[in-house]
Design an enzyme around this catalytic site. Sequence first.
Site, short mmCIF file in Angstrom:
data_model
loop_
_atom_site.label_atom_id
_atom_site.label_comp_id
_atom_site.label_asym_id
_atom_site.label_seq_id
_atom_site.Cartn_x
_atom_site.Cartn_y
_atom_site.Cartn_z
N TYR A 142 0.42 36.28 -23.51
CA TYR A 142 0.09 37.44 -23.87
C TYR A 142 -1.66 37.50 -24.22
CZ TYR A 142 3.79 41.33 -23.70
OH TYR A 142 4.18 41.86 -23.61
N LYS A 192 10.80 29.41 -16.92
CA LYS A 192 11.39 28.99 -15.40
C LYS A 192 10.67 28.12 -14.47
CE LYS A 192 11.46 31.51 -11.49
NZ LYS A 192 12.29 31.51 -10.06
N ASP A 224 15.00 35.32 -14.02
CA ASP A 224 14.99 36.07 -13.10
C ASP A 224 17.19 35.98 -12.70
OD1 ASP A 224 15.61 33.29 -12.00
OD2 ASP A 224 14.78 33.64 -9.60
N ASP A 248 9.99 39.85 -23.30
CA ASP A 248 9.12 41.61 -23.59
C ASP A 248 10.49 41.93 -22.74
OD1 ASP A 248 8.04 43.52 -23.52
OD2 ASP A 248 6.60 43.01 -22.40
N ASP A 252 13.74 44.47 -23.03
CA ASP A 252 14.45 45.56 -22.43
C ASP A 252 15.50 46.07 -21.96
OD1 ASP A 252 12.02 46.96 -23.51
OD2 ASP A 252 11.00 48.30 -22.16
C1 IPM Z 1 6.90 45.39 -27.19
C2 IPM Z 1 5.66 46.52 -26.68
C3 IPM Z 1 4.74 45.08 -26.91
C4 IPM Z 1 4.51 44.24 -26.42
C5 IPM Z 1 3.04 46.57 -25.58
C6 IPM Z 1 3.27 47.20 -26.74
C7 IPM Z 1 1.89 45.57 -26.62
O1 IPM Z 1 6.24 46.37 -25.24
O2 IPM Z 1 7.17 45.63 -28.66
O3 IPM Z 1 8.21 44.83 -26.58
O4 IPM Z 1 4.27 44.12 -25.21
O5 IPM Z 1 5.27 43.11 -27.18
MG MG Z 2 8.14 45.54 -24.63
#
Ligand code: IPM
Ligand code: MG
Length: 360
Positions: A142, A192, A224, A248, A252
């Site tokens: 990042y 990884k 993975d 990240d 999710d």
């Molecule tokens: C998160 C989001 C952010 C990230 C984006 C919006 C920059 O996806 O907070 O997970 O990738 O960290």
């Molecule tokens: Mg995110």
Amino acid sequence: MEKQICLLEGDGIGPEILAQGVQALKTVASKCGHNFTFVSALLGGQAIDALGEPLPAATVSACKAADAVFLAAVGGPKWDNLPADKRPERGLLGIRKAMGLFANLRPAMLFPELAKACLLRHDIAQRGLDLIVVRELTGDVYFGEPRGIEVRNGERTGFNTMIYSESEIARIAKVAFETARKRRHKVCSVEKSNVLETSRLWKEVVCEVHADYSDVTLTHLYVDNAAMQLVRDPAQFDVILTGNIFGDILSDEASVLTGSLGMLPSASLGASGPGLFEPIHGSAPDIAGQDKANPLATILSAAMLLRLGLGLGREADLVETAVRNTLAAGFRTADIMEEGKTLVGCREMGERVCACLEKL
Ligand code: IPM
Ligand code: MG
């Protein structure tokens, strides 16, 4: 207790949901005899519209001066075509970096009241899903340099740098082990290391830090495999420790499995100074301004703010209990609506939680 909280309402549904989170904070403050003052600052699309940049300097200083930062969500289609360094997301990445918020805590759990929403097969869900992703937030690909797009050998070439120093790995590993001590004493480190040198160092340093935490069980998974295990058997996880990009993605995945993205809070913490607390979901521009959004993730982020940001554990418990009681009483926003329940809007859901809070 006197505390100052900096509010970043951001874009889309941000203002609506944050208003409900703030109401919950005010209610718990008056109930428990605290005095919270609120200041507001601009972030993301809002800041781009007002000042031409996603993270104005005044926002950074307002956040640093506060005892905690309470953020709703940033971004939306309106700003999608701006160059990368002018997009709302850059505001979010920038404030994390500027405040040194290296530790991102993202719990994912099934609320018993919302068990039907879970995306997993019944027999898998029944074994439980109650984990927390501890994601490193200020390093990795990042922020690594060099990065860019340039012409090499006559063609456009994009490149980023995955990079972690041992001190960066050690400090996030400590957060994961400390977090596990307050839970079920298990950490799974995800990387990884069969391919990436950065991950090889990650694994080595995590093992070194583990020497001070022999009461915590440490396991390792390649990313993975971890992605697959999350769907196959999420009950095996307590704390998942991982870097910025893997975290990240996995956070999710873990959160959507619960079926209720609108319910999950998060905290971002530094070594010292104020933390930042926000719902994990986005700014949902499609329903902005319609009083349809679910404010519960924001209200639960207020609970994390109380517990981890201000050290007010009892007050945090009260807010969480009020949310559970509101769900148990059958109130649902559209995203978590089921037959036989009472559909309410964003504002009414917030008001119901505050009414439950008053009664506790
Ligand atoms: C998160 C989001 C952010 C990230 C984006 C919006 C920059 O996806 O907070 O997970 O990738 O960290
Ligand atoms: Mg995110």
